[in-house]
Design a protein around this motif. Structure first.
Motif, PDB file in Angstrom:
ATOM      1  N   GLU A  23      22.224  60.705  26.931  1.00  0.00           N
ATOM      2  CA  GLU A  23      22.056  61.385  25.647  1.00  0.00           C
ATOM      3  C   GLU A  23      21.285  62.692  25.814  1.00  0.00           C
ATOM      4  O   GLU A  23      21.636  63.713  25.217  1.00  0.00           O
ATOM      5  N   GLN A  24      20.234  62.665  26.611  1.00  0.00           N
ATOM      6  CA  GLN A  24      19.404  63.850  26.816  1.00  0.00           C
ATOM      7  C   GLN A  24      19.957  64.790  27.888  1.00  0.00           C
ATOM      8  O   GLN A  24      19.358  65.835  28.148  1.00  0.00           O
ATOM      9  N   LYS A  25      21.072  64.416  28.536  1.00  0.00           N
ATOM     10  CA  LYS A  25      21.690  65.216  29.602  1.00  0.00           C
ATOM     11  C   LYS A  25      20.684  65.512  30.722  1.00  0.00           C
ATOM     12  O   LYS A  25      20.508  66.648  31.158  1.00  0.00           O
ATOM     13  N   VAL A  26      20.015  64.451  31.165  1.00  0.00           N
ATOM     14  CA  VAL A  26      18.989  64.566  32.193  1.00  0.00           C
ATOM     15  C   VAL A  26      19.656  64.643  33.566  1.00  0.00           C
ATOM     16  O   VAL A  26      20.586  63.889  33.866  1.00  0.00           O
ATOM     17  N   ASP A  27      19.172  65.571  34.407  1.00  0.00           N
ATOM     18  CA  ASP A  27      19.733  65.733  35.749  1.00  0.00           C
ATOM     19  C   ASP A  27      19.055  64.818  36.765  1.00  0.00           C
ATOM     20  O   ASP A  27      19.704  64.317  37.673  1.00  0.00           O
ATOM     21  N   PHE A  28      17.753  64.625  36.650  1.00  0.00           N
ATOM     22  CA  PHE A  28      17.067  63.645  37.500  1.00  0.00           C
ATOM     23  C   PHE A  28      15.837  63.150  36.761  1.00  0.00           C
ATOM     24  O   PHE A  28      15.304  63.812  35.855  1.00  0.00           O
ATOM     25  N   ALA A  29      15.384  61.947  37.135  1.00  0.00           N
ATOM     26  CA  ALA A  29      14.265  61.313  36.448  1.00  0.00           C
ATOM     27  C   ALA A  29      13.450  60.505  37.438  1.00  0.00           C
ATOM     28  O   ALA A  29      13.998  59.867  38.347  1.00  0.00           O
ATOM     29  N   ILE A  30      12.115  60.555  37.265  1.00  0.00           N
ATOM     30  CA  ILE A  30      11.191  59.710  38.009  1.00  0.00           C
ATOM     31  C   ILE A  30      10.849  58.511  37.130  1.00  0.00           C
ATOM     32  O   ILE A  30      10.369  58.667  36.004  1.00  0.00           O
ATOM     33  N   LEU A  31      11.103  57.310  37.648  1.00  0.00           N
ATOM     34  CA  LEU A  31      10.891  56.075  36.905  1.00  0.00           C
ATOM     35  C   LEU A  31       9.817  55.257  37.609  1.00  0.00           C
ATOM     36  O   LEU A  31       9.920  55.007  38.816  1.00  0.00           O
ATOM     37  N   THR A  32       8.783  54.866  36.870  1.00  0.00           N
ATOM     38  CA  THR A  32       7.690  54.085  37.435  1.00  0.00           C
ATOM     39  C   THR A  32       7.708  52.683  36.850  1.00  0.00           C
ATOM     40  O   THR A  32       8.293  52.430  35.794  1.00  0.00           O
ATOM     41  N   GLU A  33       7.032  51.771  37.571  1.00  0.00           N
ATOM     42  CA  GLU A  33       7.036  50.340  37.227  1.00  0.00           C
ATOM     43  C   GLU A  33       8.467  49.833  37.071  1.00  0.00           C
ATOM     44  O   GLU A  33       8.859  49.290  36.045  1.00  0.00           O
ATOM     45  N   THR A  34       9.240  49.999  38.144  1.00  0.00           N
ATOM     46  CA  THR A  34      10.631  49.540  38.119  1.00  0.00           C
ATOM     47  C   THR A  34      10.748  48.027  38.260  1.00  0.00           C
ATOM     48  O   THR A  34      11.719  47.432  37.798  1.00  0.00           O
ATOM     49  N   TRP A  35       9.785  47.419  38.967  1.00  0.00           N
ATOM     50  CA  TRP A  35       9.766  45.979  39.220  1.00  0.00           C
ATOM     51  C   TRP A  35      10.955  45.534  40.062  1.00  0.00           C
ATOM     52  O   TRP A  35      11.367  44.376  40.020  1.00  0.00           O
ATOM     53  N   TYR A  36      11.504  46.447  40.842  1.00  0.00           N
ATOM     54  CA  TYR A  36      12.567  46.078  41.771  1.00  0.00           C
ATOM     55  C   TYR A  36      11.960  45.477  43.035  1.00  0.00           C
ATOM     56  O   TYR A  36      10.780  45.679  43.352  1.00  0.00           O
ATOM     57  N   SER A  37      12.793  44.757  43.787  1.00  0.00           N
ATOM     58  CA  SER A  37      12.355  44.115  45.020  1.00  0.00           C
ATOM     59  C   SER A  37      13.411  44.316  46.094  1.00  0.00           C
ATOM     60  O   SER A  37      14.614  44.289  45.810  1.00  0.00           O
ATOM     61  N   ASP A  38      12.938  44.518  47.333  1.00  0.00           N
ATOM     62  CA  ASP A  38      13.875  44.672  48.448  1.00  0.00           C
ATOM     63  C   ASP A  38      14.639  43.386  48.729  1.00  0.00           C
ATOM     64  O   ASP A  38      15.737  43.422  49.292  1.00  0.00           O
ATOM     65  N   GLU A  39      14.069  42.242  48.353  1.00  0.00           N
ATOM     66  CA  GLU A  39      14.769  40.978  48.573  1.00  0.00           C
ATOM     67  C   GLU A  39      15.930  40.787  47.596  1.00  0.00           C
ATOM     68  O   GLU A  39      16.822  39.975  47.846  1.00  0.00           O
ATOM     69  N   LYS A  40      15.918  41.521  46.495  1.00  0.00           N
ATOM     70  CA  LYS A  40      16.985  41.423  45.492  1.00  0.00           C
ATOM     71  C   LYS A  40      17.607  42.801  45.298  1.00  0.00           C
ATOM     72  O   LYS A  40      17.415  43.470  44.280  1.00  0.00           O
ATOM     73  N   GLN A  41      18.339  43.238  46.314  1.00  0.00           N
ATOM     74  CA  GLN A  41      18.918  44.577  46.278  1.00  0.00           C
ATOM     75  C   GLN A  41      19.989  44.728  45.206  1.00  0.00           C
ATOM     76  O   GLN A  41      20.256  45.838  44.743  1.00  0.00           O
ATOM     77  N   TYR A  42      20.599  43.635  44.809  1.00  0.00           N
ATOM     78  CA  TYR A  42      21.651  43.719  43.800  1.00  0.00           C
ATOM     79  C   TYR A  42      21.106  44.237  42.472  1.00  0.00           C
ATOM     80  O   TYR A  42      21.865  44.764  41.650  1.00  0.00           O
ATOM     81  N   GLN A  43      19.780  44.107  42.253  1.00  0.00           N
ATOM     82  CA  GLN A  43      19.213  44.547  40.986  1.00  0.00           C
ATOM     83  C   GLN A  43      19.368  46.047  40.797  1.00  0.00           C
ATOM     84  O   GLN A  43      19.681  46.512  39.699  1.00  0.00           O
ATOM     85  N   PHE A  44      19.150  46.843  41.846  1.00  0.00           N
ATOM     86  CA  PHE A  44      19.291  48.290  41.701  1.00  0.00           C
ATOM     87  C   PHE A  44      20.641  48.802  42.187  1.00  0.00           C
ATOM     88  O   PHE A  44      21.080  49.872  41.791  1.00  0.00           O
ATOM     89  N   GLU A  45      21.321  48.038  43.044  1.00  0.00           N
ATOM     90  CA  GLU A  45      22.641  48.480  43.487  1.00  0.00           C
ATOM     91  C   GLU A  45      23.681  48.370  42.378  1.00  0.00           C
ATOM     92  O   GLU A  45      24.597  49.182  42.286  1.00  0.00           O
TER      93      GLU A  45
ATOM     94  N   SER B  82      22.785  48.413  39.164  1.00  0.00           N
ATOM     95  CA  SER B  82      22.121  48.899  37.959  1.00  0.00           C
ATOM     96  C   SER B  82      22.978  49.959  37.266  1.00  0.00           C
ATOM     97  O   SER B  82      23.815  50.636  37.882  1.00  0.00           O
ATOM     98  N   ASP B  83      22.770  50.102  35.966  1.00  0.00           N
ATOM     99  CA  ASP B  83      23.456  51.146  35.207  1.00  0.00           C
ATOM    100  C   ASP B  83      23.014  52.530  35.635  1.00  0.00           C
ATOM    101  O   ASP B  83      23.709  53.511  35.375  1.00  0.00           O
ATOM    102  N   LEU B  84      21.875  52.629  36.316  1.00  0.00           N
ATOM    103  CA  LEU B  84      21.390  53.905  36.826  1.00  0.00           C
ATOM    104  C   LEU B  84      22.007  54.250  38.178  1.00  0.00           C
ATOM    105  O   LEU B  84      21.682  55.296  38.741  1.00  0.00           O
TER     106      LEU B  84
END
Length: 539
Positions: free
Chosen positions: A112-134, A136-138
């Motif tokens: 909506e905001q036509k953002v080109d890049f964004a820094i996101l903090t407190e993602t709560w992702y884990s390397d053991e669960k890569q499917y969460q960010f792979e 992801s809608d992002l």
């Protein structure tokens, strides 16, 4: 009253003036003396009579042009080069408080905001669960993500998401004793930006300890990278009068850095999310303003002076095999003659001749395809929920009442819940539509996970040389393994006599046709000819 020399005076009676009032303006004609004087002074220009044949009623009839030669028309050529429409690069930083379930909400905000890049903090992702960010809608629908996850503990984490057309590379990632960080390189057309994402958990260290360690980190980063943008959740009350804040501001000034956030970013009225840039570099900011509250932190939207390409395109090469003259291609194949005794020379000559024939009958064509982000799953019901959420947010921002904040949180959760449900229904429907079509299903999964088909092979001029290098590498590897196993007592290497390929048997025409008929109807970019041309050869 004295009039200038040469002035013509004209007197009108009351009856004449009353008559002029009722007449149309085009009928009010001054006398000839006034017209002559105006023409003499250069004020009035007489209009010439209209062209054409004058009819009996005084009107002129324009003659129509006949015998128009349409071949004299000049048609402008179509230009395939896309115009470089440029816009300013827009970035954003927000504390998400878990992207595991808020990825759809954050992704919708970025589009909506036509953002080109964004820094996101407190993602709560884990390397053991890569499917969460792979998955992801992002990491789909026009965006890609790179994460710097917290190690050995849950929570925390920093990530950068950007448009798929931006060249992005992660340079550093890790954690200090008081904060977590990630450093990314973003390459645009006019500039290369180095973006640093920071998240400081407030329970790890005191503000003074964080400030000391943070500026020790910046002393290594600032001289190494140009065009820095430092964004994230610092959990530091930047507008308070404390020794830590005073030291923070003085250290920023000493390093030539500038902090831009001058508004509260937390529900309790504190400025915790900061945007820091260098005073003398290529990243100048046009605006820094608050965005919507996706958690107890609001998003911070930044518009820079950096220009970006508004249109991203790619070139595609292809052949029209369906429009090929099969009879002419078959006749040229019958006339093709290859005379050689070597198998390698025969294959090289065959590929060369086939390529010449394909360039004649089905020449390689090229077209430019515009890369557009797919349309999100957005309906009128979602839009109405979004309006309610924005209305309640504005009401809470204006009055800052706890009751208004609870109403806003309820509207936000309802909007987020409905958005996730619509996405799940849309994806499920696409899977159902792909039933029985494995190719379409694999392509959908590929787009959903954000994976790309990139050739992992190194670029070389001669493919045969590359194949020989791979064969030598594996032969040497096997040889080294065998030599290392000779010291073991129970090892007895198996010696096999591999017959060389020195003699071949000739096949009949019927046997070759049978082999071609058993081939699968598939082809890849390495094939010299497509399956359609192979069928023509067999016929």
């Amino acid at each position: 009253m004295d009039y200038p020399e040469g002035t013509i005076r004209r007197s009108y009676s009351a009856s004449e003036l009353m008559r002029f009032r009722s007449l149309p303006r085009q009928w009010i004609i001054p006398n000839q003396e006034v017209l002559s004087k105006l023409k003499y002074l250069g004020i009035l220009n007489f209009r010439r009579a209209r062209a054409g044949i004058k009819t009996h009623n005084g009107h002129r009839r324009i003659k129509k042009q006949t015998c128009v030669n349409l071949s004299n028309l000049i048609y402008p050529k179509r230009c395939n080069t896309l115009s470089n429409f440029t816009e300013n690069v827009t970035c954003l930083t927000v504390n998400c408080r878990s992207l595991v379930r808020k990825d759809v909400l954050v992704g919708q905000l970025l589009r909506e905001q036509k953002v080109d890049f964004a820094i996101l903090t407190e993602t709560w992702y884990s390397d053991e669960k890569q499917y969460q960010f792979e998955t992801s809608d992002l990491n789909q629908n026009g965006y890609k993500i790179s994460v710097s996850n917290r190690q050995n503990r849950i929570g925390g984490g920093v990530a950068l998401t950007c448009r798929s057309g931006v060249n992005m590379r992660r340079l550093l990632s890790g954690a200090k004793s008081s904060f977590e960080y990630g450093v990314w390189q973003l390459i645009f057309k006019s500039i290369t930006i180095h973006c640093v994402g920071i998240y400081r958990p407030p329970s790890l260290a005191t503000p003074n300890q964080f400030v000391t360690e943070f500026f020790q980190f910046l002393e290594d980063i600032v001289p190494k990278y140009l065009n820095l943008m430092i964004m994230g959740d610092f959990n530091l009350h930047i507008h308070d009068d404390s020794s830590a804040v005073s030291e923070f501001n003085n250290s920023l000034f000493a390093l030539g850095l500038l902090q831009h956030v001058d508004f509260p970013t937390h529900v309790h009225g504190h400025s915790l999310d900061l945007v820091i840039t260098e005073l003398a570099n290529g990243v100048d900011l046009l605006s820094c303003e608050p965005g919507p509250f996706l958690s107890d932190h609001c998003a911070v939207k930044v518009v820079t002076r950096v220009k970006k390409e508004n249109i991203v395109s790619k070139s595609i090469s292809f052949r029209h095999f369906k429009d090929m003259d099969n009879e002419g291609f078959a006749n040229d194949l019958n006339q093709m003659a290859i005379c050689t005794d070597s198998v390698e020379n025969f294959v090289d000559q065959f590929e060369t001749e086939i390529e010449k024939l394909l360039n004649t009958h089905a020449p390689m064509k090229e077209k430019i395809q515009i890369c557009r982000a797919p349309k999100p799953w957005f309906s009128e019901s979602i839009m109405s929920l979004k309006r309610v959420m924005r209305r309640s947010e504005r009401l809470w921002r204006k009055h800052r009442q706890p009751k208004d904040y609870e109403i806003y949180k309820s509207a936000l959760h309802k909007y987020h819940y409905e958005l996730r449900n619509v996405k799940q229904l849309t994806l499920s429907q696409k899977v159902i539509e792909s039933k029985g079509n494995s190719k379409k299903l694999y392509q959908f999964v590929k787009d959903l996970t954000g994976s790309k088909s990139e050739n992992p092979m190194p670029p070389v001029e001669d493919e045969n040389t590359l194949a020989d290098k791979f064969a030598d590498h594996f032969m040497d590897k096997i040889k080294k393994i065998r030599e290392s196993l000779k010291d073991f007592e129970n090892y007895k290497p198996l010696v096999k006599d591999v017959p060389p390929f020195g003699s071949f048997e000739s096949l009949s025409e019927d046997e070759i046709k049978m082999l071609i008929s058993q081939l699968q109807t598939k082809s890849c970019e390495l094939d010299i000819s497509a399956h359609q041309s192979i069928e023509i050869i067999s016929q």
